[in-house]
Design an enzyme around this catalytic site. Structure first.
Site, PDB file in Angstrom:
ATOM      1  N   GLU A  94       5.474  58.044   5.308  1.00 38.10           N
ATOM      2  CA  GLU A  94       5.357  58.363   3.881  1.00 38.10           C
ATOM      3  C   GLU A  94       6.759  58.502   3.301  1.00 38.10           C
ATOM      4  O   GLU A  94       7.690  58.856   4.025  1.00 38.10           O
ATOM      5  CB  GLU A  94       4.553  59.669   3.707  1.00 38.10           C
ATOM      6  CG  GLU A  94       4.368  60.143   2.285  1.00 38.10           C
ATOM      7  CD  GLU A  94       3.717  59.092   1.399  1.00 38.10           C
ATOM      8  OE1 GLU A  94       4.425  58.616   0.482  1.00 38.10           O
ATOM      9  OE2 GLU A  94       2.547  58.733   1.626  1.00 38.10           O
ATOM     10  N   ASP A 144      -0.665  51.542  -2.962  1.00 36.10           N
ATOM     11  CA  ASP A 144      -0.412  51.369  -4.387  1.00 36.10           C
ATOM     12  C   ASP A 144      -0.825  49.955  -4.800  1.00 36.10           C
ATOM     13  O   ASP A 144      -0.306  48.976  -4.262  1.00 36.10           O
ATOM     14  CB  ASP A 144       1.082  51.581  -4.673  1.00 36.10           C
ATOM     15  CG  ASP A 144       1.369  51.767  -6.159  1.00 36.10           C
ATOM     16  OD1 ASP A 144       0.643  51.169  -6.984  1.00 36.10           O
ATOM     17  OD2 ASP A 144       2.323  52.497  -6.492  1.00 36.10           O
TER      18      ASP A 144
END
Length: 237
Positions: A94, A144
């Site tokens: 992340e 995303d």
């Protein structure tokens, strides 16, 4: 494909700022020595020095299957998975430190010891940081979508990703994906169907929902907005 370590060429996110809460700051200070692998950097703050290596048996202190999640967010899926499957090692990748801090807090609360975190650009981790053929599975849940057409080029799953993921996966290892954006799901399938490193591990149009993925608020939000959740599963050839 870009050469390993060319961070700007394969960046699939914009790193947004944001202050951590006091609890998150405390978690970072107290818990990161155990959970967070300190990545040697190259050009940018989330880049990876091409000479750096993450060695699973050293990081976890044992030999065990390894599952890697790209874009772990707040960590809900991977904390649930690692707490319920202590015989497997988990690695969360992340770029947002607030999400990593939240993941550490929840993992510590659950007594999770088989989880490590990396703050870095995922393609660079797969290309150079992980040993070749080290991952049994790679998870990419709700990446995303970059839904504006002019931004589609930033999508993580684009031509050449099969080679990036394939390098890190063991032969027969699985790449699991899910998205609530139809056009991204179609792009994922088109891209991965054409990649020589992977092959479909499902019949029909879409894979069955992966039962190892906990229902998160993020997924529920997509459903509430009327978007269908589409899963895909590919196997390393």
């Amino acid at each position: 494909m870009p050469e390993p370590g060319t961070h700007r060429d394969i960046l699939s996110f914009v790193r947004r700022g944001g202050r951590m809460s006091e609890a998150q700051e405390r978690a970072w200070k107290e818990l990161s020595p155990f959970y967070l692998f300190e990545v040697p950097r190259a050009a940018g703050v989330t880049s990876v020095d091409p000479s750096a290596r993450f060695t699973p048996h050293e990081a976890y202190g044992r030999e065990a299957p390894l599952i890697v999640e790209i874009g772990s967010g707040q960590g809900h899926a991977i904390v649930n998975a690692s707490s319920s499957r202590p015989d497997i090692d988990f690695l969360a990748i992340e770029v947002y430190d607030s999400g990593l801090a939240r993941t550490m807090l929840d993992a510590d609360r659950e007594g999770v010891k088989n989880l490590r975190l990396i703050e870095a650009n995922a393609p660079e981790v797969l290309q150079t940081l992980l040993p070749e053929g080290s991952a049994d599975e790679i998870w990419i849940f709700f990446p995303d979508p970059w839904h504006k057409k002019r931004h589609n080029k930033r999508r993580l799953i684009s031509p050449g990703f099969g080679a990036i993921a394939g390098r890190a996966l063991k032969p027969g290892g699985l790449l699991r994906l899910a998205t609530d954006w139809e056009d991204y799901a179609l792009q994922m399938r088109e891209v991965l169907d054409a990649e020589p490193e992977v092959e479909r591990a499902f019949d029909g149009e879409w894979a069955e929902r992966f039962d190892g993925r906990i229902m998160t608020a993020f997924e529920r939000k997509g459903i509430d907005k009327g978007r269908d959740i589409r899963d895909l599963t590919y196997r390393r050839v």
